[in-house]
Motif scaffolding. Structure first.
Motif, PDB file in Angstrom:
ATOM      1  N   VAL A 131      34.155  33.165  32.094  1.00 22.62           N
ATOM      2  CA  VAL A 131      35.216  32.178  31.576  1.00 22.62           C
ATOM      3  C   VAL A 131      35.678  31.168  32.793  1.00 22.62           C
ATOM      4  O   VAL A 131      36.071  30.071  32.357  1.00 22.62           O
ATOM      5  CB  VAL A 131      36.721  33.080  31.264  1.00 22.62           C
ATOM      6  CG1 VAL A 131      37.218  33.762  32.415  1.00 22.62           C
ATOM      7  CG2 VAL A 131      37.415  32.137  30.578  1.00 22.62           C
ATOM      8  N   TYR A 132      35.232  31.592  34.000  1.00 24.70           N
ATOM      9  CA  TYR A 132      35.723  30.594  34.947  1.00 24.70           C
ATOM     10  C   TYR A 132      34.736  29.420  35.146  1.00 24.70           C
ATOM     11  O   TYR A 132      34.842  28.484  36.025  1.00 24.70           O
ATOM     12  CB  TYR A 132      35.714  31.366  36.374  1.00 24.70           C
ATOM     13  CG  TYR A 132      36.668  32.373  36.481  1.00 24.70           C
ATOM     14  CD1 TYR A 132      38.008  32.251  36.287  1.00 24.70           C
ATOM     15  CD2 TYR A 132      36.136  33.759  36.710  1.00 24.70           C
ATOM     16  CE1 TYR A 132      39.047  33.275  36.457  1.00 24.70           C
ATOM     17  CE2 TYR A 132      37.098  34.900  36.788  1.00 24.70           C
ATOM     18  CZ  TYR A 132      38.612  34.684  36.568  1.00 24.70           C
ATOM     19  OH  TYR A 132      39.309  35.573  36.753  1.00 24.70           O
ATOM     20  N   GLU A 133      33.813  29.454  34.235  1.00 24.53           N
ATOM     21  CA  GLU A 133      32.633  28.156  34.288  1.00 24.53           C
ATOM     22  C   GLU A 133      33.455  27.172  33.685  1.00 24.53           C
ATOM     23  O   GLU A 133      33.034  26.085  34.017  1.00 24.53           O
ATOM     24  CB  GLU A 133      31.721  28.867  33.234  1.00 24.53           C
ATOM     25  CG  GLU A 133      30.622  27.683  32.780  1.00 24.53           C
ATOM     26  CD  GLU A 133      29.887  26.889  34.080  1.00 24.53           C
ATOM     27  OE1 GLU A 133      29.428  25.581  33.861  1.00 24.53           O
ATOM     28  OE2 GLU A 133      30.030  27.372  35.147  1.00 24.53           O
ATOM     29  N   SER A 134      34.496  27.405  33.016  1.00 27.94           N
ATOM     30  CA  SER A 134      35.563  26.042  32.622  1.00 27.94           C
ATOM     31  C   SER A 134      35.951  25.361  33.418  1.00 27.94           C
ATOM     32  O   SER A 134      36.194  24.083  33.297  1.00 27.94           O
ATOM     33  CB  SER A 134      36.363  26.806  31.699  1.00 27.94           C
ATOM     34  OG  SER A 134      37.033  27.647  32.219  1.00 27.94           O
ATOM     35  N   PHE A 135      35.976  25.749  34.783  1.00 30.07           N
ATOM     36  CA  PHE A 135      36.672  24.968  35.724  1.00 30.07           C
ATOM     37  C   PHE A 135      35.550  25.137  37.072  1.00 30.07           C
ATOM     38  O   PHE A 135      35.863  24.142  38.026  1.00 30.07           O
ATOM     39  CB  PHE A 135      37.965  25.067  35.948  1.00 30.07           C
ATOM     40  CG  PHE A 135      38.422  26.548  36.519  1.00 30.07           C
ATOM     41  CD1 PHE A 135      38.377  26.826  37.938  1.00 30.07           C
ATOM     42  CD2 PHE A 135      38.891  27.502  35.473  1.00 30.07           C
ATOM     43  CE1 PHE A 135      38.584  28.078  38.366  1.00 30.07           C
ATOM     44  CE2 PHE A 135      39.337  28.866  35.769  1.00 30.07           C
ATOM     45  CZ  PHE A 135      39.199  29.035  37.466  1.00 30.07           C
TER      46      PHE A 135
END
Length: 401
Positions: A131-135
């Motif tokens: 989910v941290y790929e988003s930022f």
């Protein structure tokens, strides 16, 4: 603002990650951290040498919850930021969260993180992507994570201008202090050394293909044949000149800043580098004769070196000022290059010595520059730092006592 912003804290992340004083010892010794890529088999690439940070153990520096959220470049920025803030003694200064901000520069973003997650997407499916790929991949991640980690809520931002961006970030931090902030964390770092990131460096066509690390990156040398990419950079704490009172230390002040753009290749028009240098000196209220040393961009590409040398000689006269490129020992750091040079310049002011350019020795007479190839003991009161980015960016910062 009645006084220029004062640099009260500095932090570096290059070489073996030993911090500011370790970096300074390496610079004065002319030590080079350029070596073959070790993280993967680079034998099939046209270039195999890079200025990589060795021995960096992120678990020693950052909490376990933060590591999965961040790319390597953000981890490096956080550690360099921690060093700079500790050096400035911010914990004892009593600043409000809205007095403090962050402005950084980053040219290549979180390559390693996003490419790892892309591989998961292609081979394991979208449910395996973090989910941290988003930022975590984003250029602003360094600014955001530094702000969150240190509770800094004043005006902040990120600048992207290739190698010139780090000095632009310092210039923007200076503006924010003029507009009411009391403290700014600023600087730049870059790290794009996974296989895809490495290909992005090679795509420039200007990376050295030399096999000998001592002959690979030779700024202003007659044998120059390209540059060597490096990773890392530096962070600085700038405080409003009226607020930076004891116990804050004072490395120096950011006295001047300017940026210009070169005309497009093939236009027949000259570079605007000399104009940027003059504008920065005017901003600092100084004349060329007052500058004790120039920390040059030093591309290591003959055409670019020739252009930069011409700009320096135009302002200061033939061999009119000592010129050095100490970052040749760690490679071209993109956004990290300018801030690292500013830190090195501040240490030069502190200790009264101009650091050498490692490896470069045969300087063409046509360049008309006084190249420093051995440590030169002398009073240093004013240093000028140049950074030039792909696309025609020219940025200049003036540092003085």
């Amino acid at each position: 603002m009645t006084m220029p912003p004062v640099v009260t804290g500095i932090g570096t992340m290059v070489g073996d990650g030993a911090g500011v004083e370790g970096h300074w010892r390496d610079v004065l010794d002319g030590r080079s951290w350029i070596r073959p890529i070790q993280r993967y088999d680079a034998s099939r690439y046209s270039s195999r040498l890079a200025g990589q940070i060795t021995g960096f153990d992120v678990e020693r520096h950052l909490p376990s919850r933060l590591i999965p959220q961040t790319d390597r470049v953000t981890q490096l920025a956080l550690v360099a930021g921690d060093e700079a803030l500790a050096d400035a003694g911010i914990a004892d200064r009593g600043y409000d969260a809205f007095d403090m901000g962050v402005v950084t520069s980053n040219a290549s973003a979180g390559w390693e993180f996003t490419h790892r997650e892309f591989r998961k997407l292609w081979t394991q499916g979208p449910e395996k992507v973090s989910v941290y790929e988003s930022f975590a991949w984003f250029y602003a991640a360094n600014t955001g994570q530094l702000s969150i980690r240190n509770g800094m809520r004043a005006a902040s931002g990120v600048l992207v201008a290739d190698q010139a961006g780090g000095l632009d970030a310092i210039g923007q931090a200076r503006r924010n202090l003029r507009r009411g902030a009391k403290l700014m964390v600023t600087g730049g770092l870059d790290s794009a050394f996974d296989p895809w990131g490495w290909l992005s460096h090679l795509a420039s066509g200007e990376v050295s293909t030399a096999e000998d690390a001592a002959r690979a990156y030779l700024p202003f040398d007659a044998a120059a044949g390209g540059y060597v990419p490096g990773e890392g950079g530096a962070m600085l704490v700038l405080e409003h000149g009226d607020a930076a009172r004891p116990p804050a230390r004072r490395y120096g002040v950011v006295a001047g800043y300017a940026a210009t753009f070169d005309p497009p290749p093939g236009s027949g028009r000259p570079s605007n580098l000399a104009r940027a240098v003059r504008l920065a000196l005017d901003d600092a209220g100084l004349v060329p004769a007052e500058v004790d040393v120039v920390f040059a961009d030093g591309a290591g590409v003959p055409e670019r070196d020739r252009s930069e040398a011409a700009g320096i000689a135009e302002v200061f006269g033939p061999k009119g000022v000592p010129v050095t490129v100490p970052k040749a020992g760690v490679g071209r750091l993109l956004a990290g290059a300018g801030p690292l040079d500013v830190v090195t310049a501040l240490l030069s002011l502190r200790d009264g010595v101009i650091p050498p350019t490692p490896h470069s020795r045969e300087i063409p007479d046509e360049y008309a520059i006084d190249m420093v190839t051995q440590p030169r003991q002398t009073d240093v009161d004013v240093a000028l730092v140049i950074a030039r980015g792909r696309g025609g960016f020219n940025s200049v910062v003036v540092i003085r006592r």
